[in-house]
Design a protein around this motif. Structure first.
Motif, PDB file in Angstrom:
ATOM      1  N   ARG A  39       2.997  -6.793  -9.176  1.00  0.00           N
ATOM      2  CA  ARG A  39       3.260  -5.490  -8.553  1.00  0.00           C
ATOM      3  C   ARG A  39       2.439  -4.378  -9.193  1.00  0.00           C
ATOM      4  O   ARG A  39       1.963  -3.481  -8.494  1.00  0.00           O
ATOM      5  CB  ARG A  39       4.743  -5.162  -8.642  1.00  0.00           C
ATOM      6  N   LEU A  40       2.283  -4.427 -10.503  1.00  0.00           N
ATOM      7  CA  LEU A  40       1.502  -3.393 -11.191  1.00  0.00           C
ATOM      8  C   LEU A  40       0.022  -3.468 -10.841  1.00  0.00           C
ATOM      9  O   LEU A  40      -0.699  -2.485 -10.977  1.00  0.00           O
ATOM     10  CB  LEU A  40       1.677  -3.512 -12.706  1.00  0.00           C
ATOM     11  N   ARG A  41      -0.425  -4.630 -10.377  1.00  0.00           N
ATOM     12  CA  ARG A  41      -1.849  -4.836 -10.113  1.00  0.00           C
ATOM     13  C   ARG A  41      -2.169  -5.075  -8.636  1.00  0.00           C
ATOM     14  O   ARG A  41      -3.307  -5.322  -8.288  1.00  0.00           O
ATOM     15  CB  ARG A  41      -2.338  -6.032 -10.929  1.00  0.00           C
ATOM     16  N   MET A  42      -1.173  -4.988  -7.766  1.00  0.00           N
ATOM     17  CA  MET A  42      -1.372  -5.393  -6.363  1.00  0.00           C
ATOM     18  C   MET A  42      -2.389  -4.547  -5.613  1.00  0.00           C
ATOM     19  O   MET A  42      -2.914  -4.984  -4.599  1.00  0.00           O
ATOM     20  CB  MET A  42      -0.044  -5.427  -5.608  1.00  0.00           C
ATOM     21  N   ASN A  43      -2.707  -3.373  -6.113  1.00  0.00           N
ATOM     22  CA  ASN A  43      -3.686  -2.524  -5.442  1.00  0.00           C
ATOM     23  C   ASN A  43      -5.063  -2.576  -6.112  1.00  0.00           C
ATOM     24  O   ASN A  43      -5.962  -1.854  -5.722  1.00  0.00           O
ATOM     25  CB  ASN A  43      -3.177  -1.081  -5.393  1.00  0.00           C
ATOM     26  N   SER A  44      -5.205  -3.448  -7.104  1.00  0.00           N
ATOM     27  CA  SER A  44      -6.491  -3.545  -7.792  1.00  0.00           C
ATOM     28  C   SER A  44      -7.346  -4.641  -7.161  1.00  0.00           C
ATOM     29  O   SER A  44      -6.831  -5.611  -6.603  1.00  0.00           O
ATOM     30  CB  SER A  44      -6.287  -3.832  -9.277  1.00  0.00           C
ATOM     31  N   ASN A  45      -8.636  -4.482  -7.277  1.00  0.00           N
ATOM     32  CA  ASN A  45      -9.567  -5.425  -6.643  1.00  0.00           C
ATOM     33  C   ASN A  45      -9.656  -6.764  -7.351  1.00  0.00           C
ATOM     34  O   ASN A  45      -9.954  -7.774  -6.733  1.00  0.00           O
ATOM     35  CB  ASN A  45     -10.969  -4.804  -6.567  1.00  0.00           C
ATOM     36  N   GLU A  46      -9.411  -6.801  -8.650  1.00  0.00           N
ATOM     37  CA  GLU A  46      -9.614  -8.047  -9.385  1.00  0.00           C
ATOM     38  C   GLU A  46      -8.419  -8.989  -9.360  1.00  0.00           C
ATOM     39  O   GLU A  46      -8.512 -10.122  -9.790  1.00  0.00           O
ATOM     40  CB  GLU A  46     -10.020  -7.770 -10.833  1.00  0.00           C
ATOM     41  N   LEU A  47      -7.285  -8.575  -8.816  1.00  0.00           N
ATOM     42  CA  LEU A  47      -6.074  -9.394  -8.878  1.00  0.00           C
ATOM     43  C   LEU A  47      -6.231 -10.755  -8.217  1.00  0.00           C
ATOM     44  O   LEU A  47      -5.868 -11.770  -8.786  1.00  0.00           O
ATOM     45  CB  LEU A  47      -4.881  -8.659  -8.259  1.00  0.00           C
ATOM     46  N   LEU A  48      -6.788 -10.815  -7.022  1.00  0.00           N
ATOM     47  CA  LEU A  48      -6.883 -12.108  -6.324  1.00  0.00           C
ATOM     48  C   LEU A  48      -7.746 -13.096  -7.093  1.00  0.00           C
ATOM     49  O   LEU A  48      -7.448 -14.274  -7.149  1.00  0.00           O
ATOM     50  CB  LEU A  48      -7.399 -11.911  -4.904  1.00  0.00           C
ATOM     51  N   GLY A  49      -8.810 -12.618  -7.702  1.00  0.00           N
ATOM     52  CA  GLY A  49      -9.649 -13.492  -8.509  1.00  0.00           C
ATOM     53  C   GLY A  49      -8.904 -14.028  -9.713  1.00  0.00           C
ATOM     54  O   GLY A  49      -9.003 -15.205 -10.061  1.00  0.00           O
ATOM     55  N   GLN A  99       3.665   0.671   3.349  1.00  0.00           N
ATOM     56  CA  GLN A  99       4.712   0.647   4.373  1.00  0.00           C
ATOM     57  C   GLN A  99       4.599  -0.581   5.274  1.00  0.00           C
ATOM     58  O   GLN A  99       5.434  -0.786   6.152  1.00  0.00           O
ATOM     59  CB  GLN A  99       4.645   1.917   5.218  1.00  0.00           C
ATOM     60  N   LYS A 100       3.564  -1.392   5.058  1.00  0.00           N
ATOM     61  CA  LYS A 100       3.336  -2.588   5.872  1.00  0.00           C
ATOM     62  C   LYS A 100       4.108  -3.784   5.305  1.00  0.00           C
ATOM     63  O   LYS A 100       4.478  -3.810   4.136  1.00  0.00           O
ATOM     64  CB  LYS A 100       1.847  -2.921   5.939  1.00  0.00           C
ATOM     65  N   GLU A 101       4.323  -4.784   6.131  1.00  0.00           N
ATOM     66  CA  GLU A 101       5.164  -5.932   5.774  1.00  0.00           C
ATOM     67  C   GLU A 101       4.774  -6.648   4.480  1.00  0.00           C
ATOM     68  O   GLU A 101       5.669  -6.960   3.674  1.00  0.00           O
ATOM     69  CB  GLU A 101       5.200  -6.931   6.932  1.00  0.00           C
ATOM     70  N   PRO A 102       3.487  -6.925   4.215  1.00  0.00           N
ATOM     71  CA  PRO A 102       3.184  -7.633   2.957  1.00  0.00           C
ATOM     72  C   PRO A 102       3.660  -6.861   1.719  1.00  0.00           C
ATOM     73  O   PRO A 102       4.274  -7.438   0.825  1.00  0.00           O
ATOM     74  CB  PRO A 102       1.659  -7.771   2.971  1.00  0.00           C
ATOM     75  N   ALA A 103       3.413  -5.567   1.694  1.00  0.00           N
ATOM     76  CA  ALA A 103       3.814  -4.772   0.536  1.00  0.00           C
ATOM     77  C   ALA A 103       5.327  -4.647   0.446  1.00  0.00           C
ATOM     78  O   ALA A 103       5.895  -4.645  -0.653  1.00  0.00           O
ATOM     79  CB  ALA A 103       3.178  -3.386   0.594  1.00  0.00           C
ATOM     80  N   ILE A 105      -3.389 -11.219  -0.083  1.00  0.00           N
ATOM     81  CA  ILE A 105      -4.544 -11.117   0.818  1.00  0.00           C
ATOM     82  C   ILE A 105      -4.179 -10.237   2.011  1.00  0.00           C
ATOM     83  O   ILE A 105      -4.951  -9.363   2.411  1.00  0.00           O
ATOM     84  CB  ILE A 105      -4.998 -12.527   1.273  1.00  0.00           C
ATOM     85  N   ASP A 106      -2.982 -10.450   2.548  1.00  0.00           N
ATOM     86  CA  ASP A 106      -2.526  -9.639   3.685  1.00  0.00           C
ATOM     87  C   ASP A 106      -2.348  -8.178   3.281  1.00  0.00           C
ATOM     88  O   ASP A 106      -2.627  -7.269   4.063  1.00  0.00           O
ATOM     89  CB  ASP A 106      -1.224 -10.190   4.257  1.00  0.00           C
ATOM     90  N   HIS A 107      -1.889  -7.951   2.058  1.00  0.00           N
ATOM     91  CA  HIS A 107      -1.762  -6.568   1.570  1.00  0.00           C
ATOM     92  C   HIS A 107      -3.135  -5.909   1.468  1.00  0.00           C
ATOM     93  O   HIS A 107      -3.311  -4.757   1.862  1.00  0.00           O
ATOM     94  CB  HIS A 107      -1.043  -6.538   0.224  1.00  0.00           C
ATOM     95  N   ARG A 108      -4.115  -6.647   0.967  1.00  0.00           N
ATOM     96  CA  ARG A 108      -5.485  -6.096   0.872  1.00  0.00           C
ATOM     97  C   ARG A 108      -6.005  -5.769   2.279  1.00  0.00           C
ATOM     98  O   ARG A 108      -6.673  -4.758   2.479  1.00  0.00           O
ATOM     99  CB  ARG A 108      -6.432  -7.082   0.177  1.00  0.00           C
ATOM    100  N   ALA A 109      -5.699  -6.623   3.244  1.00  0.00           N
ATOM    101  CA  ALA A 109      -6.107  -6.361   4.632  1.00  0.00           C
ATOM    102  C   ALA A 109      -5.409  -5.114   5.160  1.00  0.00           C
ATOM    103  O   ALA A 109      -6.008  -4.322   5.901  1.00  0.00           O
ATOM    104  CB  ALA A 109      -5.797  -7.570   5.519  1.00  0.00           C
ATOM    105  N   ALA A 110      -4.158  -4.905   4.782  1.00  0.00           N
ATOM    106  CA  ALA A 110      -3.422  -3.704   5.206  1.00  0.00           C
ATOM    107  C   ALA A 110      -4.050  -2.446   4.606  1.00  0.00           C
ATOM    108  O   ALA A 110      -4.125  -1.401   5.263  1.00  0.00           O
ATOM    109  CB  ALA A 110      -1.955  -3.805   4.808  1.00  0.00           C
ATOM    110  N   ILE A 111      -4.525  -2.558   3.368  1.00  0.00           N
ATOM    111  CA  ILE A 111      -5.216  -1.411   2.752  1.00  0.00           C
ATOM    112  C   ILE A 111      -6.491  -1.101   3.529  1.00  0.00           C
ATOM    113  O   ILE A 111      -6.771   0.046   3.860  1.00  0.00           O
ATOM    114  CB  ILE A 111      -5.535  -1.679   1.263  1.00  0.00           C
ATOM    115  N   ARG A 112      -7.265  -2.153   3.842  1.00  0.00           N
ATOM    116  CA  ARG A 112      -8.506  -1.941   4.610  1.00  0.00           C
ATOM    117  C   ARG A 112      -8.204  -1.338   5.980  1.00  0.00           C
ATOM    118  O   ARG A 112      -8.904  -0.433   6.443  1.00  0.00           O
ATOM    119  CB  ARG A 112      -9.282  -3.254   4.753  1.00  0.00           C
TER     120      ARG A 112
END
Length: 107
Positions: free
Chosen positions: A90-100, A58-62, A22-29
């Motif tokens: 890791r392969l899916r951490m940048n995809s939108n459906e992972l958290l679901g 480059q942010k802490e969650p990632a 969730i924090d990684h997704r926030a870092a992307i936003r």
């Protein structure tokens, strides 16, 4: 009793993993806003999606998620404790459906 306690610990570790995502997704936003503003101020072209992701990585969650550390409370250790393949995440951490998907895995 021990099994119940172990289940609670695994649920807590799963929550730690999920919060990191969730924090990684926030870092992307945040990168989607920070990077264009910075580039605009320097009169540079608008960043590509790859540049935005590189900035977020480059942010802490990632950094924690991508670390190969296997010590206690590392990402790999947490994944091992809850039975999740860290490379799958890791392969899916940048995809939108992972958290679901993760929510479906550990209810």
């Amino acid at each position: 009793m021990i099994t119940e306690s172990a289940d609670k610990c695994r649920a807590l570790l799963f929550s730690v993993i999920r919060q990191a995502l969730i924090d990684h997704r926030a870092a992307i936003r945040a990168s989607q806003h920070e990077l264009p503003e910075y580039r605009r101020s320097k009169k540079l072209p608008h960043p590509t999606r790859s540049e935005i992701l590189a900035h977020a990585l480059q942010k802490e969650p990632a950094i924690w998620i991508r670390s190969s550390d296997r010590g206690e409370m590392s990402f790999e250790w947490c994944c091992e404790q809850v039975g999740i393949d860290p490379d799958w995440i890791r392969l899916r951490m940048n995809s939108n459906e992972l958290l679901g998907r993760l929510s479906d895995v550990y209810k």
